[in-house]
Design a protein around this motif. Structure first.
Motif, PDB file in Angstrom:
ATOM      1  N   ALA A   1       0.683  -1.966   5.382  1.00 27.14           N
ATOM      2  CA  ALA A   1       0.273  -0.614   4.319  1.00 27.14           C
ATOM      3  C   ALA A   1       0.293   0.781   5.344  1.00 27.14           C
ATOM      4  CB  ALA A   1      -0.796  -0.781   3.526  1.00 27.14           C
TER       5      ALA A   1
ATOM      6  N   GLU B   1      -6.439   2.753  -0.154  1.00 26.80           N
ATOM      7  CA  GLU B   1      -4.895   2.948  -0.323  1.00 26.80           C
ATOM      8  C   GLU B   1      -4.728   4.077   0.802  1.00 26.80           C
ATOM      9  OE1 GLU B   1      -2.941   1.144  -2.108  1.00 26.80           O
ATOM     10  OE2 GLU B   1      -4.564   0.086  -2.837  1.00 26.80           O
TER      11      GLU B   1
ATOM     12  N   GLN C   1      -4.366  -2.893  -2.278  1.00 27.20           N
ATOM     13  CA  GLN C   1      -5.611  -3.462  -2.988  1.00 27.20           C
ATOM     14  C   GLN C   1      -5.072  -4.624  -3.678  1.00 27.20           C
ATOM     15  OE1 GLN C   1      -8.843  -3.429  -1.632  1.00 27.20           O
ATOM     16  NE2 GLN C   1      -8.927  -5.539  -2.890  1.00 27.20           N
TER      17      GLN C   1
ATOM     18  N   SER D   1       0.182  -1.777  -5.074  1.00 21.66           N
ATOM     19  CA  SER D   1      -0.866  -1.088  -4.144  1.00 21.66           C
ATOM     20  C   SER D   1      -1.361  -2.407  -3.020  1.00 21.66           C
ATOM     21  CB  SER D   1      -1.882  -0.818  -5.018  1.00 21.66           C
ATOM     22  OG  SER D   1      -2.900  -1.560  -5.511  1.00 21.66           O
TER      23      SER D   1
ATOM     24  N   ASP E   1      -2.466   6.190   0.750  1.00 20.63           N
ATOM     25  CA  ASP E   1      -2.273   7.626   0.416  1.00 20.63           C
ATOM     26  C   ASP E   1      -3.427   8.431   0.028  1.00 20.63           C
ATOM     27  OD1 ASP E   1      -2.942   6.355  -2.143  1.00 20.63           O
ATOM     28  OD2 ASP E   1      -0.930   6.448  -2.881  1.00 20.63           O
ATOM     29  N   SER E   2      -4.836   7.688   0.097  1.00 12.76           N
ATOM     30  CA  SER E   2      -6.124   8.193  -0.165  1.00 12.76           C
ATOM     31  C   SER E   2      -6.361   9.405   0.632  1.00 12.76           C
ATOM     32  CB  SER E   2      -7.280   7.210  -0.340  1.00 12.76           C
ATOM     33  OG  SER E   2      -7.435   6.538   0.793  1.00 12.76           O
TER      34      SER E   2
END
Length: 222
Positions: free
Chosen positions: A97, A208, A4, A2, A210-211
């Motif tokens: 990202a 992230e 983070q 990820s 995708d959040s």
């Protein structure tokens, strides 16, 4: 891994002084103090949030072309990332990202931009170094960041540290105010309403990519 997790691993290596990160150990308490004070100020809680109307803006891309939020929102929702600058390794990892997630954003009808106080030449460098296909727009004097409630002035002791590290924000930004935006991520709906907001005064913490997908999926289904 990820985003983070990558940031946490980098932070561990940076604090340990592992190659190629040879920063003096004494800088870390100073940077931690500045972050703690920014958190304690409560400014993040006063930044624009979900349900607020996003300020309209018109900025220039690294090629000098004018880009307006109105024109972008006419095409679909807008994913917006406030980017401190090419000198910030945490920020660059976030942009990488976001680039990886860009096809998913586009598939849901959204555009992605970053906004930074840095000069166009530094944005071009950031785009090359991070292999970005989305634009970094120049926010002179952090004016748009201020409209979102994100602009803050570095305390004098942090300015001194940045100068010692030759992190010359006036040269990077063409602005001698020593201000930065708090890292922030927004999704703005086509009517200008903020649908997603993540503001964190700790620059080592990032959401992230995708959040944001559930919000974009809801917009596409609407």
């Amino acid at each position: 891994m990820s985003l983070q997790a990558k940031l946490d691993a980098f932070k561990t290596d940076f604090k340990a002084g592992k190659a190629p990160f040879f920063a003096p150990a004494e800088i870390h308490p100073v940077m931690a103090r500045a972050t703690a004070e920014l958190i304690a100020s409560g400014q993040a809680g006063r930044a624009l949030k979900v349900g607020d109307k996003a300020p309209a803006f018109t900025l220039t891309d690294p090629d000098g072309q004018t880009v307006s939020s109105a024109a972008l929102l006419a095409k679909g929702p807008l994913v917006l990332s406030f980017y401190r600058g090419v000198w910030c390794l945490y920020c660059n990892m976030e942009l990488q990202a976001l680039q990886a997630a860009l096809p998913e954003f586009n598939a849901l009808g959204a555009n992605l931009i970053a906004i930074s106080p840095q000069l166009a030449a530094n944005s071009r460098k950031a785009q090359r170094n991070n292999a970005l296909t989305f634009p970094i727009l120049t926010d002179a004097n952090n004016a748009v960041a201020a409209a979102f409630g994100l602009r803050f002035a570095l305390p004098d002791y942090l300015v001194d540290l940045y100068k010692m590290l030759k992190n010359d924000l006036p040269a990077f930004n063409g602005d001698d105010s020593w201000t930065l935006p708090m890292p922030a991520r927004y999704v703005i709906g086509q009517d200008g309403t903020i649908l997603y907001a993540e503001v964190n005064p700790d620059y080592t913490q990032r959401p992230e990519p995708d959040s944001m997908l559930p919000v974009l999926q809801q917009q596409q289904a609407a």
